[in-house]
Scaffold this active site. Structure first.
Site, PDB file in Angstrom:
ATOM      1  N   HIS A 150      -2.964  11.872   6.305  1.00  0.00           N
ATOM      2  CA  HIS A 150      -1.839  10.978   5.981  1.00  0.00           C
ATOM      3  C   HIS A 150      -0.513  11.698   6.209  1.00  0.00           C
ATOM      4  CE1 HIS A 150      -0.260   7.776   2.911  1.00  0.00           C
ATOM      5  NE2 HIS A 150      -0.130   7.367   4.183  1.00  0.00           N
ATOM      6  N   ASP A 154       1.863   6.468   0.295  1.00  0.00           N
ATOM      7  CA  ASP A 154       1.855   5.012   0.134  1.00  0.00           C
ATOM      8  C   ASP A 154       2.316   4.657  -1.275  1.00  0.00           C
ATOM      9  OD1 ASP A 154       0.884   4.770   2.682  1.00  0.00           O
ATOM     10  OD2 ASP A 154      -1.217   4.497   2.057  1.00  0.00           O
ATOM     11  N   HIS A 229       1.192  -2.613   1.166  1.00  0.00           N
ATOM     12  CA  HIS A 229       1.793  -1.452   0.499  1.00  0.00           C
ATOM     13  C   HIS A 229       2.990  -0.993   1.337  1.00  0.00           C
ATOM     14  CE1 HIS A 229      -0.821   0.456   3.525  1.00  0.00           C
ATOM     15  NE2 HIS A 229       0.046   1.496   3.476  1.00  0.00           N
ATOM     16  N   HIS A 231       4.397   2.296   3.350  1.00  0.00           N
ATOM     17  CA  HIS A 231       4.191   3.656   3.851  1.00  0.00           C
ATOM     18  C   HIS A 231       5.569   4.305   3.978  1.00  0.00           C
ATOM     19  CE1 HIS A 231       2.476   6.974   6.181  1.00  0.00           C
ATOM     20  NE2 HIS A 231       3.570   6.874   6.958  1.00  0.00           N
TER      21      HIS A 231
END
Length: 257
Positions: A150, A154, A229, A231
């Site tokens: 990642h 998030d 969501h 990011h």
């Protein structure tokens, strides 16, 4: 041969006789006291007032002196009044100037305070989603990310939640970002960059300046996602792969996450 002049009524007396007669007359007057009686009044008597005008002059002189005194007093009072008014005017002007300087000083202080408050406001940082929390951390691993980990964090958010710029900056990208879906990239005033991905809608355009807490879009589920969501990334440049720890980034700017 001797000449004898005959006397007659038309013959003028000689100088000797005239002198002798005048002396005799004076002696006679002296003996009788006529000179003493007549001479003293003649010498002591003053001309009539009607002829000399002395009495009116003296009387007018007293009146004129009083008038002059009155005029002098009036002039003195006028001068004192003028001096008083001038002093009051000078004092009024000084008071007005002082009050104006104090007003200008207060205005300058207020402007400085507003400028300081504005600088503080523009330099502060906030969370991109109010009242949210991080659902997926930085560098989390998994097959869902093409890089293998990642590149941001998030923030939990239902679709349509307001997304805010975390600080002051200029929008350098606003539109489709591939796997990021609809995304926005902002060049921050400190030279770093922040990214906001998977948005359902955008509220800013390229070149627009933004301030801390300004709404720039709404969260969503566009791009490569499994659910709605936000990011969020922090970067050293606008390009993918220059990411830095977004949590540490926000905390370094005073944001509690």
């Amino acid at each position: 041969m001797a000449f004898i002049c005959a006397t007659g009524k038309h013959r003028r007396p000689s100088r000797t006789k005239r002198t002798t007669a005048r002396a005799a007359s004076v002696a006679a007057l002296t003996t009788t006291g006529v000179i003493g009686t007549l001479a003293a009044p003649a010498l002591a008597a003053e001309p009539a007032a009607e002829q000399t005008g002395l009495i009116p002059v003296v009387t007018l002189g007293d009146s004129v002196a009083e008038q002059i005194d009155a005029q002098a007093d009036a002039q003195k009072q006028a001068a004192e009044e003028a001096a008083r008014k001038k002093a009051e005017e000078v004092a009024r002007k000084k008071a007005a100037e002082k009050a104006e300087k104090e007003r200008e000083a207060r205005k300058a202080e207020e402007r400085a305070a507003r400028a300081a408050a504005e600088r503080e406001r523009l330099n502060r940082y906030v969370t991109p989603i109010s009242g949210s929390y991080i659902s997926t951390g930085y560098k989390a691993g998994g097959a869902v990310w093409s890089s293998g980990s990642h590149t941001g964090v998030d923030f939990h958010a239902a679709s349509g939640t307001a997304v805010h710029a975390v600080g002051s900056g200029t929008v350098v990208e606003a539109g489709w970002g591939g796997s990021y879906g609809n995304n926005i990239v902002i060049r921050m005033n400190d030279g770093t960059y922040t990214q906001y991905g998977h948005l359902s809608s955008l509220a800013v355009s390229v070149g627009q300046t933004v301030t801390p807490g300004q709404q720039i879009g709404l969260s969503g589920a566009t791009g490569n996602v499994t659910g709605a969501h936000l990011h969020f990334e922090a970067r050293t440049s606008a390009e993918y792969g220059s990411d830095i720890d977004p949590v540490a980034y926000l905390r370094s700017h005073g944001v509690n996450v």
